[in-house]
Motif scaffolding. Sequence first.
Motif, PDB file in Angstrom:
ATOM      1  N   HIS A  98      -5.532   6.387   1.543  1.00  0.00           N
ATOM      2  CA  HIS A  98      -5.007   5.202   2.197  1.00  0.00           C
ATOM      3  C   HIS A  98      -6.046   4.493   3.051  1.00  0.00           C
ATOM      4  CE1 HIS A  98      -0.867   5.981   0.995  1.00  0.00           C
ATOM      5  NE2 HIS A  98      -1.166   7.253   1.166  1.00  0.00           N
ATOM      6  N   SER A  99      -7.215   5.089   3.238  1.00  0.00           N
ATOM      7  CA  SER A  99      -8.212   4.478   4.110  1.00  0.00           C
ATOM      8  C   SER A  99      -9.211   3.619   3.365  1.00  0.00           C
ATOM      9  CB  SER A  99      -8.972   5.583   4.860  1.00  0.00           C
ATOM     10  OG  SER A  99      -9.719   6.366   3.956  1.00  0.00           O
ATOM     11  N   TYR A 156      -1.300  -1.535  -7.952  1.00  0.00           N
ATOM     12  CA  TYR A 156      -1.571  -1.367  -6.521  1.00  0.00           C
ATOM     13  C   TYR A 156      -2.622  -0.294  -6.309  1.00  0.00           C
ATOM     14  CZ  TYR A 156      -0.828   0.204  -1.689  1.00  0.00           C
ATOM     15  OH  TYR A 156      -1.007   0.595  -0.376  1.00  0.00           O
ATOM     16  N   TRP A 157      -2.454   0.864  -6.934  1.00  0.00           N
ATOM     17  CA  TRP A 157      -3.397   1.962  -6.711  1.00  0.00           C
ATOM     18  C   TRP A 157      -4.752   1.684  -7.349  1.00  0.00           C
ATOM     19  CZ3 TRP A 157      -2.610   4.557  -2.720  1.00  0.00           C
ATOM     20  CH2 TRP A 157      -1.330   4.943  -2.317  1.00  0.00           C
ATOM     21  N   HIS A 161       8.144  -0.017  -5.567  1.00  0.00           N
ATOM     22  CA  HIS A 161       7.834  -0.071  -4.133  1.00  0.00           C
ATOM     23  C   HIS A 161       8.056   1.347  -3.631  1.00  0.00           C
ATOM     24  CE1 HIS A 161       7.858  -0.976   0.081  1.00  0.00           C
ATOM     25  NE2 HIS A 161       7.885  -2.296  -0.079  1.00  0.00           N
ATOM     26  N   ASP A 162       7.038   1.941  -3.030  1.00  0.00           N
ATOM     27  CA  ASP A 162       7.125   3.346  -2.652  1.00  0.00           C
ATOM     28  C   ASP A 162       8.028   3.602  -1.460  1.00  0.00           C
ATOM     29  OD1 ASP A 162       5.237   3.521  -4.630  1.00  0.00           O
ATOM     30  OD2 ASP A 162       3.886   4.840  -3.520  1.00  0.00           O
ATOM     31  N   GLY A 170      -0.594  -1.810   3.068  1.00  0.00           N
ATOM     32  CA  GLY A 170       0.647  -1.106   2.781  1.00  0.00           C
ATOM     33  C   GLY A 170       1.356  -1.689   1.578  1.00  0.00           C
ATOM     34  N   PHE A 171       2.619  -1.302   1.396  1.00  0.00           N
ATOM     35  CA  PHE A 171       3.404  -1.745   0.253  1.00  0.00           C
ATOM     36  C   PHE A 171       4.174  -3.005   0.600  1.00  0.00           C
ATOM     37  CE2 PHE A 171       3.394   2.995   0.105  1.00  0.00           C
ATOM     38  CZ  PHE A 171       2.494   3.130  -0.943  1.00  0.00           C
ATOM     39  N   GLU A 172       4.417  -3.830  -0.427  1.00  0.00           N
ATOM     40  CA  GLU A 172       5.141  -5.080  -0.210  1.00  0.00           C
ATOM     41  C   GLU A 172       5.954  -5.376  -1.468  1.00  0.00           C
ATOM     42  OE1 GLU A 172       6.909  -7.171   1.398  1.00  0.00           O
ATOM     43  OE2 GLU A 172       5.265  -7.565   2.802  1.00  0.00           O
ATOM     44  N   LYS A 193      -6.163  -0.359  -4.612  1.00  0.00           N
ATOM     45  CA  LYS A 193      -6.407   0.468  -3.443  1.00  0.00           C
ATOM     46  C   LYS A 193      -7.584   1.407  -3.674  1.00  0.00           C
ATOM     47  CE  LYS A 193      -4.512   1.860   0.614  1.00  0.00           C
ATOM     48  NZ  LYS A 193      -4.128   0.989   1.730  1.00  0.00           N
ATOM     49  N   MET A 234       0.668  -5.472  -2.516  1.00  0.00           N
ATOM     50  CA  MET A 234      -0.030  -4.931  -1.352  1.00  0.00           C
ATOM     51  C   MET A 234       0.103  -5.877  -0.168  1.00  0.00           C
ATOM     52  SD  MET A 234      -4.099  -4.001  -0.991  1.00  0.00           S
ATOM     53  CE  MET A 234      -4.068  -2.861  -2.378  1.00  0.00           C
ATOM     54  N   ALA A 235       0.533  -5.327   0.970  1.00  0.00           N
ATOM     55  CA  ALA A 235       0.583  -6.099   2.207  1.00  0.00           C
ATOM     56  C   ALA A 235      -0.840  -6.362   2.703  1.00  0.00           C
ATOM     57  CB  ALA A 235       1.375  -5.333   3.264  1.00  0.00           C
TER      58      ALA A 235
END
Length: 291
Positions: free
Chosen positions: A3-4, A205-206, A269-270, A239-241, A209, A234-235
């Motif tokens: 996540h970083s 998304y991933w 959306h997770d 984060g998730f959006e 990311k 992606m927000a």
Amino acid sequence: MDHSRRAVLGGALGLAAGVLPFTGGAAHAAPAGAAGRRRRRIPPSGIGMHLYTMRTPLAADFRGTLEQLADIGYATVGVSGRHGNDAAAIRAMLDATRLRAVLEHVGYDTVRGSGLPRTLDDLHTLGARWIVVPSLPGALHTPAGFREAAREFNKAGLAARNAGLGPLLFHNHGDDHKTVDGEVLYDILLKETDPELVGFELDVYWAAKGGGSDPQDLFVRHRRRFPALHVKDMAPGGGFEDVGSGVLDFAAMFDTARQGGVKQWLVEHDAPADPFATARNSYAYLAGLRY
């Protein structure tokens, strides 16, 4: 999952140098003069919901949740968690709500072990086409581990083909796009699996990311290997959006989807605050998208 890491995909995602220049719906606005050129749309039969998004309402009322998804307009679902139902019961509820299962997520140890024959039978019962391995154990996140997984995927993919199903698919997370000992792990699977037996359910998304895999480019370089997508936004902070409310440029991303062989666009959306609001918002965006 990392996540970083910065979500950097270059121009195809509208991101540059780790900076997210677009926020909210503005990230999806077409450039001046582009509206007339963007005439393609996602076919209604290709807009689906990955049921992990709906896990909380499904646990309370499986059929009622499916009914609401159908009322929104969804045509298909990806099964992820049965909530006490067997494959036949889920198929009956899908048939009653006029939804169609296209795939099911099944753990790696099941796919590579004695549970594979039952999994293949259940896919037929569900009426689905693809088994999807949702992740790999952390111990396999090395080049040697991914090569081992590639061999197992080829074997399971052959069994799926012999059973009259589609290729086995792999679903990615952020760590799968890392470079380890000079090799991008995800690239090992792309290179060392048989395209006739193994494909990919790309979580866009991933891919963003993870910072190393541009979907628009992947679809061109690895044609027809991505029959299904997880469409997740992606927000600005990473984060998730809801789909269409974040910073990912789906119009650009999907420009080469036909080359990639994409047939299913599955919303995910997770951690939705309101799963049904997420379902409505995301469907409306995908149904209206032109690319």
